[in-house]
Design an enzyme around this catalytic site. Sequence first.
Site, PDB file in Angstrom:
ATOM      1  CG  ASP A   8      -0.377   0.248   2.529  1.00 11.96           C
ATOM      2  OD1 ASP A   8       0.869   0.362   2.611  1.00 11.96           O
ATOM      3  OD2 ASP A   8      -1.136   0.356   3.518  1.00 11.96           O
ATOM      4  CB  CYS A  65       0.998  -2.295   4.680  1.00  7.74           C
ATOM      5  SG  CYS A  65       0.810  -3.250   6.190  1.00  7.74           S
ATOM      6  CB  THR A  67       2.256  -2.306  10.793  1.00 11.49           C
ATOM      7  OG1 THR A  67       1.059  -2.781  10.154  1.00 11.49           O
ATOM      8  CG2 THR A  67       2.004  -0.942  11.419  1.00 11.49           C
ATOM      9  CB  ILE A  69      -0.169  -5.693  11.251  1.00 12.04           C
ATOM     10  CG1 ILE A  69       1.083  -5.764  12.143  1.00 12.04           C
ATOM     11  CG2 ILE A  69      -1.346  -6.393  11.939  1.00 12.04           C
ATOM     12  CD1 ILE A  69       0.986  -4.965  13.436  1.00 12.04           C
ATOM     13  CG  HIS A  98      10.078 -24.540  12.043  1.00 14.87           C
ATOM     14  ND1 HIS A  98      10.182 -24.456  13.412  1.00 14.87           N
ATOM     15  CD2 HIS A  98      11.273 -25.004  11.601  1.00 14.87           C
ATOM     16  CE1 HIS A  98      11.397 -24.843  13.786  1.00 14.87           C
ATOM     17  NE2 HIS A  98      12.077 -25.169  12.697  1.00 14.87           N
ATOM     18  CG  HIS A 133       8.508 -28.417  10.813  1.00 13.58           C
ATOM     19  ND1 HIS A 133       8.268 -27.878  12.051  1.00 13.58           N
ATOM     20  CD2 HIS A 133       9.842 -28.700  10.783  1.00 13.58           C
ATOM     21  CE1 HIS A 133       9.378 -27.820  12.744  1.00 13.58           C
ATOM     22  NE2 HIS A 133      10.352 -28.316  11.994  1.00 13.58           N
TER      23      HIS A 133
HETATM   24  C1  RB5 Z   1      -1.776   2.893   6.346  1.00 15.43           C
HETATM   25  O1  RB5 Z   1      -1.785   4.141   6.960  1.00 15.43           O
HETATM   26  C2  RB5 Z   1      -1.482   1.820   7.364  1.00 15.43           C
HETATM   27  O2  RB5 Z   1      -2.574   1.646   8.208  1.00 15.43           O
HETATM   28  C3  RB5 Z   1      -1.123   0.518   6.663  1.00 15.43           C
HETATM   29  O3  RB5 Z   1      -0.023   0.711   5.850  1.00 15.43           O
HETATM   30  C4  RB5 Z   1      -0.773  -0.638   7.560  1.00 15.43           C
HETATM   31  O4  RB5 Z   1       0.190  -0.295   8.509  1.00 15.43           O
HETATM   32  C5  RB5 Z   1      -1.900  -1.366   8.139  1.00 15.43           C
HETATM   33  O5  RB5 Z   1      -1.761  -2.415   8.807  1.00 15.43           O
END
Ligand code: RB5
Length: 145
Positions: A8, A65, A67, A69, A98, A133
Amino acid sequence: MKVAIGCDHGGLHLKEEIKALLLTLGHEVEDFGTYSTESCDYPDIAVPVSRAVVDGQAERGILICGTGIGIGIAANKIDGIRAALCHDTFSAHASREHNDANVLTLGERVIGVGLAKDIVTIWMATEFEGGRHERRVEKIMTLEK
Ligand code: RB5
């Protein structure tokens, strides 16, 4: 190896660095965007990259992205995907050995480019160990059915 890559707006800079690294390592890269810093929604990138991996268009996927996450949560909703968020080299190695992770996720706002490149290099080079595994990974995949 053929690698599907995507990010992103929060992962754009790191995606370009990782793309260049993958090409240097001799891999083929398909870039699913995003291509600018304009704000976008990470699930819109996670899905096509994940589908490319599941459909066999690519052997591995890398998603970035801010994070690592959100894009990883979205990728793991796609049947057949085992996305691993790795911000250290030990996890990068273990996620392949694994867990047979077929998607790596990274957070551009969390780690530096140097560490991210080491993580990708190790992750791309490490094979699944199989054995005990394999049984565990199979149990995970059964959860999708
Ligand atoms: C975008 O601002 C941010 O929320 C996205 O890149 C990411 O970190 C979401 O998990």
